[in-house]
Design a protein around this motif. Structure first.
Motif, mmCIF file in Angstrom:
data_model
loop_
_atom_site.group_PDB
_atom_site.id
_atom_site.type_symbol
_atom_site.label_atom_id
_atom_site.label_comp_id
_atom_site.label_asym_id
_atom_site.label_seq_id
_atom_site.Cartn_x
_atom_site.Cartn_y
_atom_site.Cartn_z
ATOM 1 N N GLY A 164 0.793 -1.220 0.000
ATOM 2 C CA GLY A 164 0.000 0.000 0.000
ATOM 3 C C GLY A 164 0.824 1.268 0.000
ATOM 4 N N THR A 165 2.154 1.140 -0.029
ATOM 5 C CA THR A 165 3.039 2.301 -0.045
ATOM 6 C C THR A 165 3.082 2.911 -1.442
ATOM 7 O OG1 THR A 165 4.412 1.207 1.619
ATOM 8 C CG2 THR A 165 5.383 3.098 0.488
ATOM 9 N N PRO A 166 3.113 4.224 -1.560
ATOM 10 C CA PRO A 166 3.266 4.822 -2.896
ATOM 11 C C PRO A 166 4.528 4.310 -3.583
ATOM 12 C CG PRO A 166 2.638 6.493 -1.294
ATOM 13 C CD PRO A 166 2.919 5.251 -0.514
ATOM 14 N N VAL A 167 4.367 3.889 -4.825
ATOM 15 C CA VAL A 167 5.500 3.323 -5.565
ATOM 16 C C VAL A 167 6.593 4.362 -5.754
ATOM 17 C CG1 VAL A 167 6.185 2.250 -7.734
ATOM 18 C CG2 VAL A 167 3.971 1.702 -6.732
ATOM 19 N N ARG A 168 6.215 5.593 -5.943
ATOM 20 C CA ARG A 168 7.205 6.649 -6.116
ATOM 21 C C ARG A 168 8.135 6.737 -4.913
ATOM 22 N NH1 ARG A 168 4.677 12.210 -7.740
ATOM 23 N NH2 ARG A 168 3.444 11.714 -5.885
ATOM 24 N N HIS A 169 7.564 6.571 -3.715
ATOM 25 C CA HIS A 169 8.380 6.607 -2.499
ATOM 26 C C HIS A 169 9.324 5.401 -2.441
ATOM 27 C CE1 HIS A 169 9.516 7.125 1.689
ATOM 28 N NE2 HIS A 169 9.149 5.877 1.915
ATOM 29 N N MET A 170 8.832 4.238 -2.827
ATOM 30 C CA MET A 170 9.664 3.036 -2.791
ATOM 31 C C MET A 170 10.854 3.163 -3.740
ATOM 32 S SD MET A 170 6.526 0.262 -2.779
ATOM 33 C CE MET A 170 7.527 -1.191 -2.506
ATOM 34 N N ILE A 171 10.629 3.732 -4.906
ATOM 35 C CA ILE A 171 11.725 3.918 -5.858
ATOM 36 C C ILE A 171 12.690 4.990 -5.373
ATOM 37 C CG2 ILE A 171 12.274 4.713 -8.193
ATOM 38 C CD1 ILE A 171 9.755 3.346 -9.150
ATOM 39 N N ARG A 172 12.150 6.044 -4.774
ATOM 40 C CA ARG A 172 13.003 7.119 -4.272
ATOM 41 C C ARG A 172 13.937 6.627 -3.171
ATOM 42 N NH1 ARG A 172 9.289 10.669 -3.481
ATOM 43 N NH2 ARG A 172 8.977 10.342 -1.253
ATOM 44 N N VAL A 173 13.506 5.619 -2.428
ATOM 45 C CA VAL A 173 14.327 5.081 -1.345
ATOM 46 C C VAL A 173 15.372 4.102 -1.869
ATOM 47 C CG1 VAL A 173 14.274 3.626 0.724
ATOM 48 C CG2 VAL A 173 12.569 5.431 0.426
ATOM 49 N N THR A 174 14.995 3.258 -2.829
ATOM 50 C CA THR A 174 15.873 2.171 -3.270
ATOM 51 C C THR A 174 16.791 2.539 -4.435
ATOM 52 O OG1 THR A 174 14.100 1.333 -4.700
ATOM 53 C CG2 THR A 174 14.265 0.411 -2.483
ATOM 54 N N LEU A 175 16.340 3.411 -5.330
ATOM 55 C CA LEU A 175 17.139 3.722 -6.510
ATOM 56 C C LEU A 175 18.497 4.345 -6.187
ATOM 57 C CD1 LEU A 175 17.296 3.706 -9.582
ATOM 58 C CD2 LEU A 175 16.152 5.936 -9.604
ATOM 59 N N PRO A 176 18.597 5.282 -5.224
ATOM 60 C CA PRO A 176 19.925 5.832 -4.922
ATOM 61 C C PRO A 176 20.949 4.781 -4.510
ATOM 62 C CG PRO A 176 18.220 7.209 -3.953
ATOM 63 C CD PRO A 176 17.530 5.992 -4.470
#
Length: 318
Positions: A84-96
Motif C-alpha cells: 500500500g506504499t506509494p511506488v514513487r516513495h519506494m523507488i526514491r528510497v531504493t534507486l539511490p
C-alpha cells in the motif's frame, strides 16, 4: 551539433514509448492475478472483482495503458498492491542505493579496464599483454554471484577487510558508506572491467598503427604524449560507447549482487515485486531502469560531440 543532439533525443523518446508498451504488456503476461493476491486466496469472487475494479484491472488494456502512461509522465505510479506504499516513495528510497553501487563499480571498471587495455596495446606481444588478457579472461568467465560469494568468504569472513552485508549511506557517513559499498562494487567492477579492457585494447591497437600516430612519433614527440594524446584520446569513441552500455547494464543487473550483500536497492525491490505479482511496482521499476539506460546512452551520444570534432561538424556519428 544541435541537430545531432535533437535527432538523438527524438530517437530516445520513441524508444521510451516502445519500452513502455513492452513493459505494460510483459507485466500482464506474468502468471497469477494480483487481485487474487491482494484479496487473499480464500476470498470469494465478489471480493476479488471489487479489488480488480479498484485497481482498474477490469477495464480494457488500451485504457489501462493510457492511464499508466499518463500517470507515469507525472511520476505517479500508484500504490504497491503488497504494502500500500506509494511506488514513487519506494523507488526514491531504493534507486539511490543502486545508482551509488553502479557508479562506484563503473569507476573501478574504467580505471582497471582503460589502464589494462592501454598496457596491453602498448606492450602487444609481450608478457604485460598476456597478464592483462589473462585477467580479462578470468573476469569474463567467472559468474558475478560466484565472485561475490568468494569475496564474502575470503575478504569479509576470512580477513575481515569488508562488511559481509548491510548498507550505510555515503551521504550520512562518507567513509563508512564507501567501506560497505567497496566489496560489492569490486565484484561488479571486475567483471565489467574485463569488457572495457578488451575494447580499449582493440581500439588502441588500431589507433597506434594509424598514419597520424606514426607521424607524431617521427616528429620526435615523447612516447607518453603519443600514447595518451594521440592514441588513447582517439580511441575514446569506442571506449565511451562501451562504458555507457556497461553502466546501463550495471544499473539493470545489480539484482544478484544486491541480494548477496543485503543491499536495499532496486534489485531487491524488483525481485520482491515479481514474487508478489505487484503490477504497479514492477511496471515502475522496469520503466525507471529502461529510462535510465536510454538517458545514459543519450548522454554518451552527446559526449561524442566533445570527444570527436567530426560529430560537431557533420551533425551525426561516424
Amino acid at each position: 551539433m544541435l541537430q545531432y543532439v535533437f535527432h538523438r533525443a527524438w530517437q530516445s523518446a520513441v524508444t521510451l514509448v516502445l519500452v513502455s508498451l513492452v513493459v505494460f504488456a510483459g507485466v500482464r503476461a506474468l502468471p497469477g492475478d494480483p487481485a487474487t493476491v491482494m484479496a487473499g486466496q480464500q476470498a470469494d469472487p465478489a471480493a476479488v472483482a471489487a479489488v480488480r475494479a479498484e485497481l482498474g484491472l477490469d477495464r480494457s488494456l488500451p485504457v489501462q495503458y493510457l492511464d499508466f502512461a499518463r500517470n507515469a509522465l507525472t511520476g505517479d505510479f500508484g500504490r504497491s498492491i503488497r504494502t500500500g506504499t506509494p511506488v514513487r516513495h519506494m523507488i526514491r528510497v531504493t534507486l539511490p542505493v543502486t545508482v551509488q553501487l553502479a557508479v562506484y563499480a563503473m569507476l573501478i571498471a574504467v580505471l582497471i579496464g582503460v589502464l589494462g587495455g592501454t598496457i596491453a596495446a602498448v606492450y602487444r606481444g609481450r608478457w604485460p599483454e598476456w597478464l592483462v588478457n589473462g585477467f580479462s579472461l578470468v573476469g569474463l568467465s567467472v559468474p558475478t554471484f560466484w565472485l561475490g560469494i568468494l569475496g564474502v568468504f575470503y575478504l569479509s569472513v576470512g580477513l575481515g577487510w569488508f562488511p559481509a552485508s548491510g548498507y550505510v549511506s555515503p551521504f550520512d557517513h562518507p567513509l563508512r558508506g564507501l567501506h560497505f559499498l567497496t566489496l560489492p562494487a569490486l565484484v561488479l567492477g571486475v567483471t565489467h572491467a574485463a569488457v572495457v579492457q578488451r575494447q580499449t585494447r582493440s581500439s588502441m591497437v588500431e589507433t597506434l598503427t594509424a598514419d597520424f600516430v606514426r607521424t607524431a612519433r617521427a616528429k620526435g614527440l615523447a612516447p607518453r604524449t603519443v600514447i595518451l594524446r594521440y592514441g588513447l584520446r582517439n580511441s575514446l569513441i569506442v571506449v565511451t560507447t562501451v562504458i555507457g552500455l556497461q553502466l546501463g547494464l550495471l544499473i539493470a543487473g545489480t539484482v544478484v549482487t544486491e541480494r548477496i550483500f543485503g543491499l536495499p536497492g532496486i534489485g531487491k525491490l524488483t525481485l520482491d515485486s515479481v514474487f508478489s505479482r505487484d503490477y504497479p511496482v514492477i511496471q515502475a521499476v522496469v520503466l525507471v531502469i529502461a529510462t535510465s539506460y536510454i538517458v545514459i546512452n543519450l548522454l554518451v551520444d552527446v559526449l561524442y560531440t566533445v570527444i570527436d570534432p567530426r560529430v560537431r561538424v557533420s551533425g551525426r556519428a561516424r
